[in-house]
Scaffold this motif. Structure first.
Motif, PDB file in Angstrom:
ATOM      1  N   ILE A 189       0.824  -1.223   0.000  1.00 34.28           N
ATOM      2  CA  ILE A 189       0.000   0.000   0.000  1.00 34.28           C
ATOM      3  C   ILE A 189       0.853   1.266   0.000  1.00 34.28           C
ATOM      4  CG2 ILE A 189      -1.632   1.403   1.359  1.00 34.28           C
ATOM      5  CD1 ILE A 189      -3.288  -1.062   1.834  1.00 34.28           C
ATOM      6  N   PRO A 190       1.796   1.436   0.951  1.00 28.65           N
ATOM      7  CA  PRO A 190       2.588   2.669   0.912  1.00 28.65           C
ATOM      8  C   PRO A 190       3.411   2.807  -0.370  1.00 28.65           C
ATOM      9  CG  PRO A 190       3.432   1.139   2.567  1.00 28.65           C
ATOM     10  CD  PRO A 190       2.109   0.618   2.138  1.00 28.65           C
ATOM     11  N   ALA A 191       3.894   1.685  -0.900  1.00 30.08           N
ATOM     12  CA  ALA A 191       4.664   1.753  -2.158  1.00 30.08           C
ATOM     13  C   ALA A 191       3.790   2.264  -3.294  1.00 30.08           C
ATOM     14  CB  ALA A 191       5.228   0.375  -2.500  1.00 30.08           C
ATOM     15  N   LEU A 192       2.563   1.741  -3.405  1.00 31.52           N
ATOM     16  CA  LEU A 192       1.663   2.176  -4.487  1.00 31.52           C
ATOM     17  C   LEU A 192       1.206   3.623  -4.291  1.00 31.52           C
ATOM     18  CD1 LEU A 192      -0.526  -1.009  -5.111  1.00 31.52           C
ATOM     19  CD2 LEU A 192       1.359  -0.144  -6.515  1.00 31.52           C
ATOM     20  N   VAL A 193       0.977   4.022  -3.031  1.00 32.13           N
ATOM     21  CA  VAL A 193       0.595   5.420  -2.758  1.00 32.13           C
ATOM     22  C   VAL A 193       1.700   6.358  -3.241  1.00 32.13           C
ATOM     23  CG1 VAL A 193       0.203   7.115  -0.907  1.00 32.13           C
ATOM     24  CG2 VAL A 193      -0.958   4.903  -0.833  1.00 32.13           C
ATOM     25  N   HIS A 194       2.943   6.024  -2.897  1.00 28.76           N
ATOM     26  CA  HIS A 194       4.083   6.874  -3.283  1.00 28.76           C
ATOM     27  C   HIS A 194       4.247   6.894  -4.810  1.00 28.76           C
ATOM     28  CE1 HIS A 194       8.522   8.118  -2.277  1.00 28.76           C
ATOM     29  NE2 HIS A 194       7.880   9.005  -3.010  1.00 28.76           N
TER      30      HIS A 194
END
Length: 328
Positions: A189-194
């Motif tokens: 999730i944080p990787a895709l958000v970034h």
């Protein structure tokens, strides 16, 4: 004597979630701060928990009556594969120091945070608390997984030999404000958000690795925080508890990416790179034990939790853990 709760790894994703709940829930409520309680959120800059002497000094400083042990050396898939011995040794040292110092200083209760990667690679689903030691963990992170498994072994040994009230929690995939957004080591999730944020900023396509079909259970860090507080106050068994949404609430990676596109308000080109590996298709865990014990508990709907997480990231981009060195 009033309770002093020490949270190791207190400035990470889950520690920040607990701090938020303690500061925002009504005092004296089920998950709120109790009158007279002191909460200490310790970061790695305060003590290197791999060092027994620094660990002792931290405990001498705060004199905790209870410990929520979140501190660990963590990393994404590729770091885990590359540094198996480092993950094994460092986490073994951290866990041994925290548990032994807790025993020596008479801490009333310790809850340690495990991970669903402790479960065997070859196992029947859904995962439940009885299956931890039924086979070898996945080879990709066996250093980290074995170190985390040993916490469960140690908890039982401390209880059997000294009567210690040591237990553990097994969360599924956690996300929320203060996550690690560094593209080198971030979780999905944080990787895709970034990535989505950068695609919007640079006017480039947002490309998600894999087919988007794998399913995962995600738990919002603020929901998980409440469950840790519940476990600290209301659960007194050595056996671990899976802290998770239900197995019927699995979300596909495509659903996650769609929700992120919406939350970031990304309007550019968006596609899946199906040449990239998907990883495990699904690894569902059951939360039946948790629900049978806690009774009524409402999880934050996924889209709402994701929106709150993305808004936090957008507002705190300059100070978030992005791996990007911001030039001032």
């Amino acid at each position: 004597m009033p309770d002093v709760i020490l949270v190791t790894g207190g400035t990470g994703l889950v520690g920040r979630g607990i701090k938020w709940v303690i500061e925002n829930e009504p005092e004296g409520s089920r998950f709120g701060k109790r009158p007279g309680e002191t909460w200490i959120f310790a970061s790695s800059s305060e003590a290197d928990l791999k060092d027994p002497e620094q660990t002792r000094k931290l405990f001498q400083k705060y004199k905790p009556t209870h410990v929520i042990h979140l501190a660990a050396l963590v990393g994404g898939l590729f770091k885990n594969m590359k540094y198996k011995l480092t993950f094994l040794r460092d986490n073994n040292l951290i866990n041994d120091n925290v548990l032994h110092t807790s025993y020596e200083t008479g801490v009333k209760k310790v809850i340690s945070c495990l991970s669903t990667c402790v479960f065997p690679d070859k196992v029947t689903y859904p995962l439940d608390e009885t299956k931890i030691h039924l086979g070898l963990p996945h080879d990709s992170n066996f250093g980290y997984a074995h170190a985390k498994r040993m916490v469960d072994v140690a908890n039982h040994a401390y209880k059997d030999q000294f009567g210690c009230n040591f237990t553990s929690a097994i969360p599924t995939n956690v996300f929320g404000p203060y996550d690690n957004y560094d593209l080198e080591g971030a979780h999905v999730i944080p990787a895709l958000v970034h990535k989505c944020y950068l695609a919007k900023k640079n006017g480039t396509p947002f490309i998600v690795g894999g087919t988007g079909k794998p399913l995962r259970q995600f738990i919002y860090s603020r929901d998980l925080a409440k469950l840790f507080i519940w476990q600290l106050r209301e659960y007194d068994d050595v056996e671990p508890v899976i802290l998770s949404v239900g197995e019927d609430e699995e979300v596909s990676i495509k659903d996650v990416a769609d929700a992120i596109v919406k939350a970031v308000d990304f309007r550019g080109e968006y596609s899946f790179d199906t040449t990239r590996a998907d990883g495990q298709f699904r690894k569902p865990a059951t939360n039946k034990k948790l629900l049978s014990l806690i009774g009524d508990f409402e999880f934050t709907p996924f889209q709402k939790a994701l929106d709150e997480s993305v808004q936090w990231f957008l507002q705190n981009y300059d100070t978030a853990r992005t791996g990007v060195k911001n030039s001032t």
